[in-house]
Scaffold this motif. Sequence first.
Motif, PDB file in Angstrom:
ATOM      1  N   VAL A   1     -11.893  -6.223   6.280  1.00 21.09           N
ATOM      2  CA  VAL A   1     -13.032  -5.422   6.750  1.00 21.09           C
ATOM      3  C   VAL A   1     -14.254  -6.328   6.856  1.00 21.09           C
ATOM      4  CG1 VAL A   1     -12.121  -3.357   5.607  1.00 21.09           C
ATOM      5  CG2 VAL A   1     -13.834  -4.765   4.445  1.00 21.09           C
TER       6      VAL A   1
ATOM      7  N   ASP B   1      -7.446  -0.645  -1.868  1.00 22.62           N
ATOM      8  CA  ASP B   1      -5.985  -0.583  -1.713  1.00 22.62           C
ATOM      9  C   ASP B   1      -5.340  -1.940  -1.894  1.00 22.62           C
ATOM     10  OD1 ASP B   1      -5.798   2.136  -1.292  1.00 22.62           O
ATOM     11  OD2 ASP B   1      -5.766   1.994   0.894  1.00 22.62           O
TER      12      ASP B   1
ATOM     13  N   ARG C   1       0.812  -1.212   0.000  1.00 22.22           N
ATOM     14  CA  ARG C   1       0.000   0.000   0.000  1.00 22.22           C
ATOM     15  C   ARG C   1       0.851   1.270   0.000  1.00 22.22           C
ATOM     16  NH1 ARG C   1      -3.439  -1.617   5.162  1.00 22.22           N
ATOM     17  NH2 ARG C   1      -1.290  -2.149   5.723  1.00 22.22           N
TER      18      ARG C   1
ATOM     19  N   ALA D   1     -18.586   1.205   5.422  1.00 21.05           N
ATOM     20  CA  ALA D   1     -17.966   2.497   5.700  1.00 21.05           C
ATOM     21  C   ALA D   1     -17.019   2.886   4.569  1.00 21.05           C
ATOM     22  CB  ALA D   1     -17.189   2.430   7.010  1.00 21.05           C
ATOM     23  N   ASP D   2     -16.886   4.184   4.343  1.00 23.95           N
ATOM     24  CA  ASP D   2     -16.009   4.670   3.287  1.00 23.95           C
ATOM     25  C   ASP D   2     -14.582   4.169   3.461  1.00 23.95           C
ATOM     26  OD1 ASP D   2     -18.102   6.043   2.138  1.00 23.95           O
ATOM     27  OD2 ASP D   2     -17.519   8.005   2.937  1.00 23.95           O
ATOM     28  N   GLU D   3     -14.091   4.191   4.689  1.00 23.37           N
ATOM     29  CA  GLU D   3     -12.710   3.770   4.923  1.00 23.37           C
ATOM     30  C   GLU D   3     -12.518   2.279   4.653  1.00 23.37           C
ATOM     31  OE1 GLU D   3     -14.659   4.347   9.080  1.00 23.37           O
ATOM     32  OE2 GLU D   3     -14.682   5.306   7.098  1.00 23.37           O
ATOM     33  N   ASP D   4     -13.567   1.483   4.875  1.00 20.74           N
ATOM     34  CA  ASP D   4     -13.466   0.052   4.574  1.00 20.74           C
ATOM     35  C   ASP D   4     -13.426  -0.178   3.062  1.00 20.74           C
ATOM     36  OD1 ASP D   4     -13.441  -0.551   7.241  1.00 20.74           O
ATOM     37  OD2 ASP D   4     -15.562  -1.112   7.348  1.00 20.74           O
ATOM     38  N   TRP D   5     -14.246   0.584   2.325  1.00 22.26           N
ATOM     39  CA  TRP D   5     -14.210   0.494   0.861  1.00 22.26           C
ATOM     40  C   TRP D   5     -12.816   0.831   0.346  1.00 22.26           C
ATOM     41  CZ3 TRP D   5     -18.155  -0.744  -2.674  1.00 22.26           C
ATOM     42  CH2 TRP D   5     -17.815  -0.547  -4.028  1.00 22.26           C
ATOM     43  N   GLU D   6     -12.209   1.886   0.894  1.00 22.49           N
ATOM     44  CA  GLU D   6     -10.872   2.301   0.468  1.00 22.49           C
ATOM     45  C   GLU D   6      -9.840   1.225   0.782  1.00 22.49           C
ATOM     46  OE1 GLU D   6     -10.137   5.068  -1.329  1.00 22.49           O
ATOM     47  OE2 GLU D   6     -12.312   5.285  -1.406  1.00 22.49           O
ATOM     48  N   THR D   7      -9.960   0.598   1.926  1.00 23.18           N
ATOM     49  CA  THR D   7      -9.026  -0.467   2.294  1.00 23.18           C
ATOM     50  C   THR D   7      -9.088  -1.614   1.305  1.00 23.18           C
ATOM     51  OG1 THR D   7      -9.094   0.045   4.654  1.00 23.18           O
ATOM     52  CG2 THR D   7      -8.485  -2.200   4.052  1.00 23.18           C
TER      53      THR D   7
END
Length: 258
Positions: free
Chosen positions: A102, A120, A69, A111-117
């Motif tokens: 996630v 990545d 990442r 959650a947005d941050e989980d989608w981003e993870t």
Amino acid sequence: MAVVSRLDGKRVLVIGGGGGGIGRAIVRSCADAGATVAVADLDAARAAEAVDELRAAGRVAHALSGDVRSGGQLDGMIVGAAERLGGLDTLVTVVGGQVAFVPAVRLHEMADEDWETVYDVNLRYVARAVRRVLRLFLEQGTGGSIVGIGSVTGFMAAPTQAAYGAAKAGLYSLARTVAAEYAADGIRMNVVAGGAISTAVNAASSDEWVPEIPAGRYGTSEEVAAAAVYLASDEARYITGQQIVLDGGVSVRGPFPG
């Protein structure tokens, strides 16, 4: 299951979890097929363990560690592998998944941050690695092969795994674009699209998924590795921009089990 000498003389980098699971099986199979291998993993000890195993069997291998990442670390692993192996012929990108990173939830609950993870670890790092290795292949002037480990969720409905499926769809689109833009340079990219593959992450749910698989069992890491070795080999030199589907027939029934 590897075919001896299929990759004789090839220099292969297995990046993103090369020290364990499916990545470890790919590393073993590439080495058994005659390749020299660079093993890249977030866990330096695990990468070293994989390399020690290969060297004990008389293979040539090197360990690298870093976080895919991180753009700087990813570039460093690719450059480091080329330096240690005297160049590169094949890049295999491995790490991926959703449930290991996630929660598996319905799309509106994610959650947005989980989608981003999920993006990545399934698409963004692959795209960066591909861009870097393309430059390396072009500098070498000898062509090369890229093999991405994908999933049938990239072209099937994926209940509670929407981000994962969307990222894997992007991986296949990336492979098709690489094929169109770089085939004339002798550079190929293909994807192994796995279905239910037996790993430590999904072991707990294996019994409930088996009835959904026409073949009546999970696939194995070694079967994924065999497909990756084939796509990396000169036997597949006329194959580019494609997916080999390893799913025991799941995709002909759909949707993928949630």
